[in-house]
Scaffold this motif. Structure first.
Motif, short mmCIF file in Angstrom:
data_model
loop_
_atom_site.label_atom_id
_atom_site.label_comp_id
_atom_site.label_asym_id
_atom_site.label_seq_id
_atom_site.Cartn_x
_atom_site.Cartn_y
_atom_site.Cartn_z
N MET A 168 0.62 -1.09 0.01
CA MET A 168 -0.21 0.12 0.51
C MET A 168 0.90 1.54 0.03
SD MET A 168 -3.00 1.77 2.48
CE MET A 168 -3.97 -0.43 2.30
N SER A 169 1.29 2.21 -0.87
CA SER A 169 1.67 3.14 -1.15
C SER A 169 0.51 4.57 -0.11
CB SER A 169 1.76 3.42 -2.68
OG SER A 169 0.50 3.83 -3.00
N TRP A 170 2.25 5.45 -0.15
CA TRP A 170 1.24 6.30 0.79
C TRP A 170 2.61 7.89 0.60
CZ3 TRP A 170 -2.28 8.22 3.22
CH2 TRP A 170 -2.24 9.40 3.96
N THR A 171 1.38 9.00 0.37
CA THR A 171 2.47 10.18 -0.18
C THR A 171 2.59 10.57 0.91
OG1 THR A 171 -0.38 11.23 -1.08
CG2 THR A 171 0.65 9.67 -2.30
N ALA A 172 2.79 11.72 0.27
CA ALA A 172 3.23 13.08 1.47
C ALA A 172 1.87 13.96 1.94
CB ALA A 172 4.44 14.08 1.27
N PRO A 173 1.83 14.65 2.96
CA PRO A 173 0.83 14.86 3.43
C PRO A 173 0.41 16.09 2.57
CG PRO A 173 2.37 14.22 6.14
CD PRO A 173 3.19 13.88 4.51
N ARG A 174 -0.31 15.92 2.71
CA ARG A 174 -1.07 17.14 2.35
C ARG A 174 -2.94 17.50 3.09
NH1 ARG A 174 -1.58 12.67 -0.55
NH2 ARG A 174 -4.24 12.24 -1.51
N PRO A 175 -3.21 18.60 2.34
CA PRO A 175 -4.32 18.93 3.44
C PRO A 175 -5.45 18.84 2.14
CG PRO A 175 -3.21 21.25 2.14
CD PRO A 175 -1.95 19.99 2.61
N ARG A 176 -6.27 19.07 3.10
CA ARG A 176 -7.35 18.61 2.48
C ARG A 176 -8.28 19.20 3.05
NH1 ARG A 176 -8.39 13.47 0.05
NH2 ARG A 176 -10.09 13.17 0.69
N CYS A 177 -10.20 19.44 2.46
CA CYS A 177 -10.92 20.39 3.24
C CYS A 177 -11.68 19.48 3.49
CB CYS A 177 -11.12 21.32 2.18
SG CYS A 177 -10.44 22.34 2.79
N SER A 178 -13.03 19.45 4.28
CA SER A 178 -13.90 18.55 4.55
C SER A 178 -15.19 19.12 4.97
CB SER A 178 -13.62 17.18 5.32
OG SER A 178 -15.22 16.22 5.98
N MET A 179 -16.46 19.00 3.84
CA MET A 179 -17.70 19.58 5.05
C MET A 179 -18.85 18.92 6.10
SD MET A 179 -17.15 22.31 3.25
CE MET A 179 -19.04 23.45 3.55
N THR A 180 -18.73 19.36 6.89
CA THR A 180 -19.25 18.35 7.97
C THR A 180 -20.60 19.77 8.58
OG1 THR A 180 -17.21 18.20 9.01
CG2 THR A 180 -19.15 17.78 10.18
N GLY A 181 -21.67 19.33 7.84
CA GLY A 181 -22.49 20.19 7.80
C GLY A 181 -21.86 21.46 7.57
N ARG A 182 -22.11 22.90 8.01
CA ARG A 182 -21.59 23.97 6.82
C ARG A 182 -20.66 24.86 7.46
NH1 ARG A 182 -27.57 27.84 8.75
NH2 ARG A 182 -28.55 26.49 8.03
N SER A 183 -19.99 23.30 8.29
CA SER A 183 -18.13 23.87 8.50
C SER A 183 -17.56 23.35 7.59
CB SER A 183 -18.18 23.91 9.88
OG SER A 183 -18.84 24.19 10.94
N GLU A 184 -16.17 24.10 7.23
CA GLU A 184 -14.87 23.21 6.86
C GLU A 184 -14.49 23.19 7.50
OE1 GLU A 184 -12.78 25.55 3.25
OE2 GLU A 184 -14.25 24.62 2.33
N GLU A 205 -3.55 14.61 5.49
CA GLU A 205 -3.13 12.98 5.74
C GLU A 205 -1.91 13.20 6.25
OE1 GLU A 205 -4.23 11.82 1.72
OE2 GLU A 205 -6.26 11.94 2.07
N ASP A 206 -1.39 11.93 6.61
CA ASP A 206 -0.13 11.77 7.44
C ASP A 206 -0.41 10.26 7.50
OD1 ASP A 206 0.35 14.29 8.19
OD2 ASP A 206 -1.19 13.94 9.63
N ALA A 207 0.98 9.81 7.73
CA ALA A 207 1.41 8.22 8.40
C ALA A 207 2.25 8.41 9.66
CB ALA A 207 2.54 7.54 6.72
N ILE A 208 2.26 7.50 10.23
CA ILE A 208 2.17 6.97 11.18
C ILE A 208 2.92 5.53 11.52
CG2 ILE A 208 1.42 8.77 13.16
CD1 ILE A 208 -0.50 7.19 13.57
N LEU A 209 4.13 5.26 12.53
CA LEU A 209 3.95 4.45 12.36
C LEU A 209 5.27 2.99 11.57
CD1 LEU A 209 4.18 2.13 15.24
CD2 LEU A 209 2.29 0.85 13.93
N GLY A 210 6.22 4.02 10.81
CA GLY A 210 6.72 4.34 9.61
C GLY A 210 5.88 4.36 8.71
#
Length: 258
Positions: free
Chosen positions: A1-17, A22-27
């Motif tokens: 399973m490949s993994w890219t460098a952390p990058r910002p994303r936006c998600s909508m929850t109700g009316r709030s953005e 996205e990060d990777a832990i445990l090596g």
């Protein structure tokens, strides 16, 4: 399973953005989507999971799972265990479920919405692990930032939190938690008469640090054995990098030996 460098994303929850990263832990063994601001995973959940000596087929509760970091780390390290993550915050709950799916661990990790202080039909568990609210009521001042406070500030005090965890354990089951040393008196007071065989495992910032910043506490429900202070783990060497022992746990999924 490949993994890219952390990058910002936006998600909508109700009316709030909600800004996310996205990060990777445990090596890189665990992929983690989490809020871009406020509560963010550091090394505490990785160390917590490493301190849980789970055996195959055991059922473990991760109380206050947040984005699911500790639950997913434990599932990666211990094959065959079944983990239930409990989270009441709707944003973190949704992220924990997304993270479980993204890591392909839905068969062994279940994320439930709910409050630790309310009855749980999933109990009893063989083990409970928890990274309690950072500022349990009565122990410290709540964080100024509202988003962080929502994740860190609990309505329970230390006694209520520990009692709720013990209530979900089978007789002779194990509780493992991580917290600040200044909260130890309240935590140990809550364990008194209810659990024994307590092991205190300090996490030292460096070999010459005057004090530990975190302590992992392990206790057995219904046991009466004496408490024991472990040597603990030194996290950083003189150069500021993680020590070899810390790297083994944080990067290579090694267990913490009490």
């Amino acid at each position: 399973m490949s993994w890219t460098a952390p990058r910002p994303r936006c998600s909508m929850t109700g009316r709030s953005e909600i800004e996310q990263t996205e990060d990777a832990i445990l090596g890189g063994r665990v992929r983690l989507r989490q809020p871009g601001r406020g509560y963010r995973v550091a090394i505490d959940p990785v160390l917590l999971a490493a301190a849980v000596a789970a055996a195959p087929e055991e059922r473990i509760l991760d109380a206050g799972t947040g984005t699911g970091a500790a639950a997913l780390c434990l599932a990666r390290r211990c094959a065959g265990v079944r983990i239930v993550g409990l989270e009441r915050d709707p944003v973190l709950l949704a992220l924990a479920r997304d993270n479980t799916r993204a890591n392909g661990l839905e068969d062994r990790v279940s994320i439930l919405g709910g409050d630790l202080l309310e009855p749980c039909r999933e109990a009893p568990f063989d083990r409970v692990m928890t990274n309690p609210p950072f500022d349990l009521r009565g122990c410290a001042t709540a964080p100024a930032q509202a988003s962080a406070a929502a994740a860190h500030q609990g309505e329970a005090d230390a006694g209520a939190w520990v009692a709720a965890c013990l209530a979900r354990l089978r007789p002779r089951g194990w509780l493992t938690l991580i917290h600040r040393p200044d909260v130890l008196p309240a935590l140990l007071g809550a364990l008194a008469g209810r659990a024994g065989d307590v092991v205190l495992f300090p996490l030292w910032p460096s070999a010459d640090a005057p004090a530990a910043r975190r302590v992992i506490v392990t206790a057995r429900k219904g046991a009466r054995g004496p408490a024991r202070l472990s040597r603990g783990l030194v996290l950083h060497g003189p150069d500021g990098r993680y020590t070899e022992a810390a790297e083994a746990v944080l990067r290579h999924a090694a267990p913490l030996e009490p």
